[in-house]
Motif scaffolding. Sequence first.
Motif, PDB file in Angstrom:
ATOM      1  N   LEU A 233       1.407  -0.936   0.180  1.00 40.80           N
ATOM      2  CA  LEU A 233      -0.100  -0.131  -0.053  1.00 40.80           C
ATOM      3  C   LEU A 233       0.616   0.742  -0.197  1.00 40.80           C
ATOM      4  O   LEU A 233       1.696   1.045   0.624  1.00 40.80           O
ATOM      5  CB  LEU A 233      -1.076  -0.100   1.113  1.00 40.80           C
ATOM      6  N   SER A 234       0.660   2.257  -0.789  1.00 41.59           N
ATOM      7  CA  SER A 234       1.184   3.443  -0.322  1.00 41.59           C
ATOM      8  C   SER A 234       0.489   4.192   0.866  1.00 41.59           C
ATOM      9  O   SER A 234      -0.943   4.185   0.755  1.00 41.59           O
ATOM     10  CB  SER A 234       1.056   3.992  -1.828  1.00 41.59           C
ATOM     11  N   TYR A 235       0.835   5.616   1.379  1.00 44.79           N
ATOM     12  CA  TYR A 235       0.431   6.433   2.638  1.00 44.79           C
ATOM     13  C   TYR A 235       0.692   7.738   2.486  1.00 44.79           C
ATOM     14  O   TYR A 235       2.163   8.033   1.854  1.00 44.79           O
ATOM     15  CB  TYR A 235       0.510   5.665   3.618  1.00 44.79           C
ATOM     16  N   ALA A 236       0.343   8.435   3.498  1.00 38.97           N
ATOM     17  CA  ALA A 236       1.051  10.175   3.463  1.00 38.97           C
ATOM     18  C   ALA A 236       0.808  10.269   4.776  1.00 38.97           C
ATOM     19  O   ALA A 236      -0.806   9.505   5.489  1.00 38.97           O
ATOM     20  CB  ALA A 236       0.893  10.545   2.160  1.00 38.97           C
ATOM     21  N   PHE A 237       1.203  11.548   5.351  1.00 38.10           N
ATOM     22  CA  PHE A 237       1.415  11.890   6.878  1.00 38.10           C
ATOM     23  C   PHE A 237       0.361  13.494   6.682  1.00 38.10           C
ATOM     24  O   PHE A 237       0.585  14.077   5.579  1.00 38.10           O
ATOM     25  CB  PHE A 237       2.429  12.037   7.312  1.00 38.10           C
ATOM     26  N   GLN A 268      11.395   4.831   0.436  1.00 36.86           N
ATOM     27  CA  GLN A 268      10.330   4.346  -0.846  1.00 36.86           C
ATOM     28  C   GLN A 268       9.222   5.089  -1.751  1.00 36.86           C
ATOM     29  O   GLN A 268       7.969   5.006  -1.123  1.00 36.86           O
ATOM     30  CB  GLN A 268       9.951   2.796  -0.368  1.00 36.86           C
ATOM     31  N   PRO A 269       9.792   6.016  -1.806  1.00 37.29           N
ATOM     32  CA  PRO A 269       8.550   6.750  -2.478  1.00 37.29           C
ATOM     33  C   PRO A 269       7.241   6.152  -3.509  1.00 37.29           C
ATOM     34  O   PRO A 269       8.183   5.735  -4.383  1.00 37.29           O
ATOM     35  CB  PRO A 269       9.325   8.001  -3.288  1.00 37.29           C
ATOM     36  N   PHE A 270       6.406   6.572  -4.361  1.00 37.38           N
ATOM     37  CA  PHE A 270       6.050   6.481  -5.062  1.00 37.38           C
ATOM     38  C   PHE A 270       4.646   7.613  -5.134  1.00 37.38           C
ATOM     39  O   PHE A 270       4.214   8.262  -4.890  1.00 37.38           O
ATOM     40  CB  PHE A 270       4.925   5.252  -4.857  1.00 37.38           C
ATOM     41  N   PRO A 271       4.907   7.975  -7.180  1.00 38.41           N
ATOM     42  CA  PRO A 271       5.712   7.101  -7.726  1.00 38.41           C
ATOM     43  C   PRO A 271       7.209   7.598  -7.634  1.00 38.41           C
ATOM     44  O   PRO A 271       7.440   8.774  -6.609  1.00 38.41           O
ATOM     45  CB  PRO A 271       5.612   7.859  -9.160  1.00 38.41           C
ATOM     46  N   ARG A 285       3.604   9.703  -2.889  1.00 35.00           N
ATOM     47  CA  ARG A 285       3.145   9.193  -1.173  1.00 35.00           C
ATOM     48  C   ARG A 285       4.729   8.690  -0.658  1.00 35.00           C
ATOM     49  O   ARG A 285       5.457   8.080  -1.414  1.00 35.00           O
ATOM     50  CB  ARG A 285       2.140   8.450  -1.236  1.00 35.00           C
ATOM     51  N   SER A 286       4.133   7.446   0.513  1.00 30.17           N
ATOM     52  CA  SER A 286       5.204   6.818   0.603  1.00 30.17           C
ATOM     53  C   SER A 286       4.292   5.176   0.641  1.00 30.17           C
ATOM     54  O   SER A 286       3.534   5.163   0.674  1.00 30.17           O
ATOM     55  CB  SER A 286       5.569   6.223   2.484  1.00 30.17           C
TER      56      SER A 286
END
Length: 560
Positions: A233-237, A268-271, A285-286
């Motif tokens: 999954l990707s996430y952010a704060f 590991q950033p995304f993208p 996101r991360s």
Amino acid sequence: MTNISWSAHGAAAAVLALTCHWVGAAEAAAAAPAWPAVQGEVQMQPRALALELPARHVVQIQFEGAGVNLDLRDAQGRHLRRLAENGRGVQTATWYSQGAQQEQLWVTPAAPSATAQTFTLQVLGSWPSDGPQPLPAAPATMGPRLQALQQALARGEGEAASAAFWREAQQRGTPWVEPWSDGKLLVTFVWRDQGNTNVRLFGNPSGNHDPLQRLAGSDVWWTSAVLDPRTRLSYAFAPDVPQLPAAQAAQQRRMILATMQRDPLNRQPFPASSWSGAQDRFQGRSSLVLSKAPPQPWVKARAGVAQGTLTRHSIDSAILGNHRDVWTYVPAGADPQALLVLFDAQSYVHDVPTPRILDNLVADGLLPPMAALIVGNASPEARGTELPPNPQFARFMAEELMPWAKRQGLAQTARRTVVAGSSYGGLVSSYLGLTHPELFGNVLSLSGSYWWAPAEGKPGWMQRAWQGLPAPVPAVRFYLDAGWFESGRGGREGILETNRELADILRARGLAVTQRENASGHDYLHWQGALGCGLVALLAPARYDMRDPALQGCVGAGTP
């Protein structure tokens, strides 16, 4: 009334000058925009726009401009965040303003050009806020490492214990992953306090923007989730999410976008990199990829793989009365033998490396040489009216876009054409398979929004449409993918449940359906892998063998 004015620095001031007003609570509920659009142009040099706006307002703008970026800078001209990026069509951005004396907007050419680049900018909304407010923490399980920190704090070790914790976090990266019971993993998301009043987690497997809690006596904000080791999954704060007055409660959930940013300790950033090459903490996101997450073998660039050609076009529609970007991809060294029609180009060109995925699939011998038509949205607002079942949009696809594709030499038979998308893009793909099976013989749906119904209608419109379709049912093939973290809440069915319903109905109507469920959410980080799996399943079913090591990423996780 609060005045907002835009003015340009330099020769274009007469072109860009505009004064408008902030609307009050009653007016803000109206659907029509309160501000006219600003139009201008840049050539070789960046151009500053002065934004006259009080501090503590949340601002939302819409921007369109090919060949230019829109950035927010501080009063000294230092970069704060990128708001809009070249090549993504019409974009919206939201931020928490520090006031006219503290920040400026800059329109910057994406590359030096002797040709003037035009842009259009419009304020969609401006909401006065009460600033960030404390939030009740969501329930969470404390793992061994945080327990050890808590015990050290209780012994009076204070700052030294917190400093040691953050040194370790810096070295190993975040989030914190620890073994748990029944083969699961405890994932702890941590944020270092910067004088924050609240911190929210975007991308939580719960499906909510859960608030983090502050570990007493420390500078650690945290929350956690027990997850299957196959999770991706990707996430952010979002620190210090501003609170709007009660009259603006309908807008509050979107306020997380004003401060949302990547985890600074996640490597590991995304993208992996932005389209423009610039990256600040507000972009993307991360990533969280646990130990048994399925591989995504076609996403990364490979040496020696021939690259197809990606070209941007601007397409006008007489039927819809608008225009949009459409990207064509043509494979290298061979005539196309199949066609992918894919929605949401702003993401499937810039965030998901669709051309590279196709290059690698062809190089692995899993697909024949394949072209792609990657369709942009006329605007973010148009996406919400065009992609849910809309006869006029179906007409645009059948009567304007597909004939245009044929003139480009890209058209294929329905059996060799895949229509694909995620979320609303999956929904419209199933709708086009329903309404135009003579053009689209394969539907690839990633987290399709099958909860959708017209206003005041019963949820599940698409399921009923396929169930009630008179025989003989056209032989459209389906690939349906949904994530465990997309289940419904509050007694309502979500994407996971409604995808299952649609799959059952399609099979009952005699259609071929490949169905996959994964330890993932509503997430491009997962969809970039699932896209390749779906294409192989639909176009090369004889190769879609889970015993093939090349396809181990396509197995799915089954039912949770």
